[in-house]
Design a protein around this motif. Structure first.
Motif, mmCIF file in Angstrom:
data_model
loop_
_atom_site.group_PDB
_atom_site.id
_atom_site.type_symbol
_atom_site.label_atom_id
_atom_site.label_comp_id
_atom_site.label_asym_id
_atom_site.label_seq_id
_atom_site.Cartn_x
_atom_site.Cartn_y
_atom_site.Cartn_z
ATOM 1 N N ALA A 67 3.082 4.928 11.271
ATOM 2 C CA ALA A 67 2.716 3.530 11.048
ATOM 3 C C ALA A 67 3.307 2.632 12.134
ATOM 4 C CB ALA A 67 3.193 3.077 9.671
ATOM 5 N N GLY A 68 4.571 2.890 12.495
ATOM 6 C CA GLY A 68 5.196 2.099 13.551
ATOM 7 C C GLY A 68 4.499 2.268 14.889
ATOM 8 N N LEU A 69 4.132 3.497 15.216
ATOM 9 C CA LEU A 69 3.427 3.754 16.479
ATOM 10 C C LEU A 69 2.061 3.063 16.498
ATOM 11 C CD1 LEU A 69 4.266 7.541 16.973
ATOM 12 C CD2 LEU A 69 5.204 5.603 18.257
ATOM 13 N N ILE A 70 1.360 3.131 15.366
ATOM 14 C CA ILE A 70 0.047 2.482 15.285
ATOM 15 C C ILE A 70 0.186 0.971 15.438
ATOM 16 C CG2 ILE A 70 -1.844 1.920 13.711
ATOM 17 C CD1 ILE A 70 -1.578 4.783 12.614
ATOM 18 N N TYR A 71 1.158 0.380 14.751
ATOM 19 C CA TYR A 71 1.320 -1.083 14.772
ATOM 20 C C TYR A 71 1.658 -1.589 16.169
ATOM 21 C CZ TYR A 71 3.107 -5.740 13.687
ATOM 22 O OH TYR A 71 3.330 -7.091 13.670
ATOM 23 N N PHE A 72 2.716 -1.046 16.745
ATOM 24 C CA PHE A 72 3.132 -1.551 18.056
ATOM 25 C C PHE A 72 2.172 -1.108 19.158
ATOM 26 C CE2 PHE A 72 7.137 -1.893 15.689
ATOM 27 C CZ PHE A 72 7.440 -3.215 15.966
ATOM 28 N N GLY A 73 1.516 0.065 18.976
ATOM 29 C CA GLY A 73 0.490 0.467 19.935
ATOM 30 C C GLY A 73 -0.690 -0.479 19.911
ATOM 31 N N ALA A 74 -1.116 -0.879 18.719
ATOM 32 C CA ALA A 74 -2.238 -1.817 18.602
ATOM 33 C C ALA A 74 -1.881 -3.179 19.201
ATOM 34 C CB ALA A 74 -2.636 -1.968 17.133
ATOM 35 N N LEU A 75 -0.647 -3.616 19.000
ATOM 36 C CA LEU A 75 -0.212 -4.883 19.596
ATOM 37 C C LEU A 75 -0.267 -4.809 21.120
ATOM 38 C CD1 LEU A 75 2.857 -5.870 17.376
ATOM 39 C CD2 LEU A 75 0.600 -6.939 17.388
ATOM 40 N N ARG A 76 0.154 -3.694 21.653
ATOM 41 C CA ARG A 76 0.147 -3.530 23.113
ATOM 42 C C ARG A 76 -1.283 -3.518 23.657
ATOM 43 N NH1 ARG A 76 3.762 -1.828 26.923
ATOM 44 N NH2 ARG A 76 2.901 -0.807 28.780
ATOM 45 N N VAL A 77 -2.164 -2.800 22.981
ATOM 46 C CA VAL A 77 -3.566 -2.746 23.403
ATOM 47 C C VAL A 77 -4.208 -4.130 23.326
ATOM 48 C CG1 VAL A 77 -5.848 -1.832 22.816
ATOM 49 C CG2 VAL A 77 -3.872 -0.312 22.827
ATOM 50 N N SER A 78 -3.808 -4.922 22.318
ATOM 51 C CA SER A 78 -4.386 -6.259 22.150
ATOM 52 C C SER A 78 -3.895 -7.253 23.193
ATOM 53 C CB SER A 78 -4.076 -6.795 20.750
ATOM 54 O OG SER A 78 -2.695 -7.110 20.628
ATOM 55 N N GLY A 79 -2.874 -6.848 23.951
ATOM 56 C CA GLY A 79 -2.386 -7.718 25.011
ATOM 57 C C GLY A 79 -1.114 -8.478 24.696
ATOM 58 N N LEU A 80 -0.491 -8.235 23.542
ATOM 59 C CA LEU A 80 0.744 -8.929 23.202
ATOM 60 C C LEU A 80 1.901 -8.397 24.052
ATOM 61 C CD1 LEU A 80 2.281 -10.911 21.329
ATOM 62 C CD2 LEU A 80 2.730 -8.980 19.824
ATOM 63 N N VAL A 94 0.803 -1.230 0.000
ATOM 64 C CA VAL A 94 0.000 0.000 0.000
ATOM 65 C C VAL A 94 0.835 1.279 0.000
ATOM 66 C CG1 VAL A 94 -1.855 -1.191 1.217
ATOM 67 C CG2 VAL A 94 -0.203 0.130 2.543
ATOM 68 N N PHE A 95 2.137 1.170 0.236
ATOM 69 C CA PHE A 95 2.967 2.377 0.364
ATOM 70 C C PHE A 95 4.175 2.317 -0.568
ATOM 71 C CE2 PHE A 95 5.394 5.481 3.131
ATOM 72 C CZ PHE A 95 4.438 6.482 3.112
ATOM 73 N N ALA A 122 -1.897 -0.551 7.850
ATOM 74 C CA ALA A 122 -2.045 -0.477 6.391
ATOM 75 C C ALA A 122 -3.065 0.590 6.001
ATOM 76 C CB ALA A 122 -2.467 -1.835 5.835
ATOM 77 N N ALA A 123 -4.132 0.712 6.760
ATOM 78 C CA ALA A 123 -5.140 1.736 6.460
ATOM 79 C C ALA A 123 -4.536 3.140 6.569
ATOM 80 C CB ALA A 123 -6.319 1.588 7.422
ATOM 81 N N PHE A 124 -3.700 3.341 7.568
ATOM 82 C CA PHE A 124 -3.043 4.645 7.744
ATOM 83 C C PHE A 124 -2.100 4.933 6.578
ATOM 84 C CE2 PHE A 124 0.758 6.873 9.403
ATOM 85 C CZ PHE A 124 0.177 8.101 9.706
ATOM 86 N N LEU A 125 -1.305 3.944 6.160
ATOM 87 C CA LEU A 125 -0.361 4.152 5.057
ATOM 88 C C LEU A 125 -1.095 4.354 3.733
ATOM 89 C CD1 LEU A 125 2.470 1.566 5.867
ATOM 90 C CD2 LEU A 125 2.536 4.048 6.123
ATOM 91 N N LEU A 126 -2.199 3.634 3.534
ATOM 92 C CA LEU A 126 -2.981 3.803 2.310
ATOM 93 C C LEU A 126 -3.527 5.224 2.219
ATOM 94 C CD1 LEU A 126 -4.160 2.477 -0.212
ATOM 95 C CD2 LEU A 126 -6.129 1.766 1.169
ATOM 96 N N LEU A 127 -3.917 5.777 3.334
ATOM 97 C CA LEU A 127 -4.377 7.168 3.376
ATOM 98 C C LEU A 127 -3.257 8.106 2.915
ATOM 99 C CD1 LEU A 127 -6.671 9.142 4.289
ATOM 100 C CD2 LEU A 127 -5.496 9.226 6.507
ATOM 101 N N GLY A 128 -2.044 7.839 3.380
ATOM 102 C CA GLY A 128 -0.910 8.663 2.966
ATOM 103 C C GLY A 128 -0.603 8.544 1.494
#
Length: 522
Positions: A501-514, A341-342, A470-476
């Motif tokens: 993108a890096g902040l979104i990815y690793f932030g989402a992983l943290r929120v998901s409990g990984l 997408v980028f 990916a949604a964030f990068l596609l927007l860019g």
């Protein structure tokens, strides 16, 4: 396992960081080359000439030889100690050096035939230039194969930094040739692109020279003996013969991958002029995640897997593979999504300068997006194949590689008339996915790999975080005119989007409990 996993992760991180330095300097050299020479029949000729020694290097040096040498060396060190390992290093180095000298001479003499076999579609001027540059660069294979020997020794002793850093020297020599020699050649009326051949050869010499102090410090600098008795003793050594036996199926497996590259280059040489260069530029960007993760993990895991195999520790063997595969999924999945997408922003920011035009950006983007389809497979193979090599099973990966080659070329027949040069990278991606799945099934069926608990939750966490990123990068990609935006602003925007993108990815992983730290310590 916790302490060892962190140690392995630190080693893999070291290799990744140094590989990153190599890829950054390699990218700088390619950007500079694209701005100086653009894309033409002469750049196609150079890439063909450079790929020829690279093909043999990957088959003999970093390919079949390393796959056979490192497991045997690690096992010999575990069973016969340092003295036995040093004797094996001396004998293997003596035989290898002799073979490489003979091969280099043969390559210089057979350059016209080799160029015709790889790229018969080059125009007459480009073909003649490719032959000339092949003759200058073919001895590069000898230096780089000896570098592979030295790297295998250092990696087995846990010294990963020097082998991982050595490719930087090639890139620096290449850049020096672009900056210093190209203007000189132009003033002398010599085809300027020939200057790059000198840079490549000097880079090979520098990489080999860099290994010597590290080997000497460990007391492992090979003593090469070419007397008749010494060569006979080397060949009669059971471990040397074992390496040679293991190399035969490994040669088949590695050769298949390089044959696929050769066929694809041949096909590209018959397409629109510039196709070889477009694919080469896409290769450069695809190699970032492949080398930073796949190659780094493969280099670090191979000696550990071989040692576990020698000690018959099946549980540790399986746990190492499980840990490596989780890291592959964790990091390769978002990279694959980014390539899909980028791709245009990446290509525009890194290559759209000087003679590298908007059409070139479009063509490289298509090839790069096709690599994104199979990036997970391309990286996973770097971890899965050592699972066979460490068990001295070179035959299974070789058979799989042959089937994948046939599959890839059948796809080329269907897709190249439709997608042109982008089809060549798409079929490599699809072939890599087939290869990875087949290797994984083989390891599981043999009992070599037993997946640990938690894979379903882990995969869901990674997929969810990747989708958000990916949604964030596609927007860019859609909101910015990347080709029209000035260079400095373009680079700043790309850095901002990649950081986000890096902040979104690793932030989402943290929120998901990984628990990332827990994963790295497994």
């Amino acid at each position: 396992m916790t302490h060892l996993s962190m140690s392995l992760f630190k080693s893999a991180s070291t290799v990744s960081l140094l590989t990153l330095a190599s890829r950054v300097t390699g990218l700088a050299r390619d950007v500079l080359m694209a701005s100086v020479f653009g894309v033409s029949a002469m750049t196609d000729a150079f890439w063909v000439a450079f790929r020829l020694p690279n093909l043999f290097r990957r088959v003999l040096g970093e390919g079949a030889f390393s796959q056979a040498f490192v497991p045997v060396l690690a096992a010999t060190r575990a069973t016969d100690g340092e003295a036995g390992a040093k004797l094996l290093i001396d004998r293997v180095a003596s035989l290898l050096a002799l073979v490489l000298i003979l091969l280099s001479l043969l390559g210089v003499l057979a350059a016209p035939l080799l160029v015709w076999g790889m790229a018969s579609g080059l125009p007459a001027e480009g073909s003649a230039a490719a032959v000339h540059m092949t003759r200058w660069m073919f001895p590069y294979i000898a230096f780089m194969s000896l570098v592979a020997l030295a790297g295998g020794v250092l990696n087995t002793w846990g010294k990963f930094a020097v082998p991982a850093a050595s490719p930087v020297l090639l890139n620096l020599a290449w850049i020096a040739a672009l900056v210093l020699l190209v203007p000189v050649f132009s003033r002398l009326g010599i085809e300027p692109i020939y200057a790059l051949s000198a840079g490549v050869l000097v880079g090979g010499v520098l990489q080999l020279a860099q290994q010597i102090p590290a080997l000497r410090h460990l007391g492992l600098l090979p003593r090469i003996r070419w007397s008749g008795q010494a060569l006979r003793d080397a060949w009669r050594d059971p471990q040397t013969r074992k390496i040679a036996r293991l190399m035969l199926p490994a040669l088949l497996g590695v050769s298949v991958a390089q044959i696929s590259l050769l066929i694809n280059t041949q096909i590209a040489s018959h397409l629109t002029p510039g196709s070889v260069s477009w694919i080469t530029s896409a290769d450069r960007l695809m190699e970032f995640p492949t080398a930073l993760l796949g190659v780094a993990l493969g280099v670090v895991l191979m000696p550990q897997l071989a040692a576990a195999r020698a000690k018959e520790d099946a549980a540790h063997y399986s746990a190492l593979l499980d840990w490596g595969l989780r890291l592959v999924v964790l990091f390769a999945m978002p990279c694959a999504a980014a390539l899909l997408v980028f791709a245009e922003p990446l290509v525009a920011v890194l290559f759209h300068y000087g003679a590298f035009g908007a059409r070139d950006v479009q063509m490289v983007t298509l090839a790069l997006m096709s690599y994104g389809v199979g990036l997970l497979g391309i990286v996973a193979v770097k971890v899965l194949a050592p699972g066979f090599y460490a068990r001295h099973d070179m035959r299974t990966p070789a058979i799989i590689a042959v089937v994948v080659l046939v599959f890839t070329q059948l796809l080329n027949i269907v897709l190249v008339p439709w997608l042109q040069h982008a089809a060549l990278t798409l079929t490599i991606s699809l072939g890599a996915l087939l290869n990875a799945v087949w290797l994984l099934i083989g390891l599981i069926r043999r009992g070599s790999y037993k997946p640990l608990a938690g894979w379903a939750i882990f995969a869901a966490q990674v997929l969810g975080a990747t989708a958000l990123m990916a949604a964030f990068l596609l927007l860019g990609t859609e909101r910015v005119e990347w080709v029209a935006t000035p260079g400095l602003a373009r680079a700043g925007l790309m850095a901002a989007f990649i950081t986000g993108a890096g902040l979104i990815y690793f932030g989402a992983l943290r929120v998901s409990g990984l628990k990332l730290r827990k994963l790295l310590r497994r």
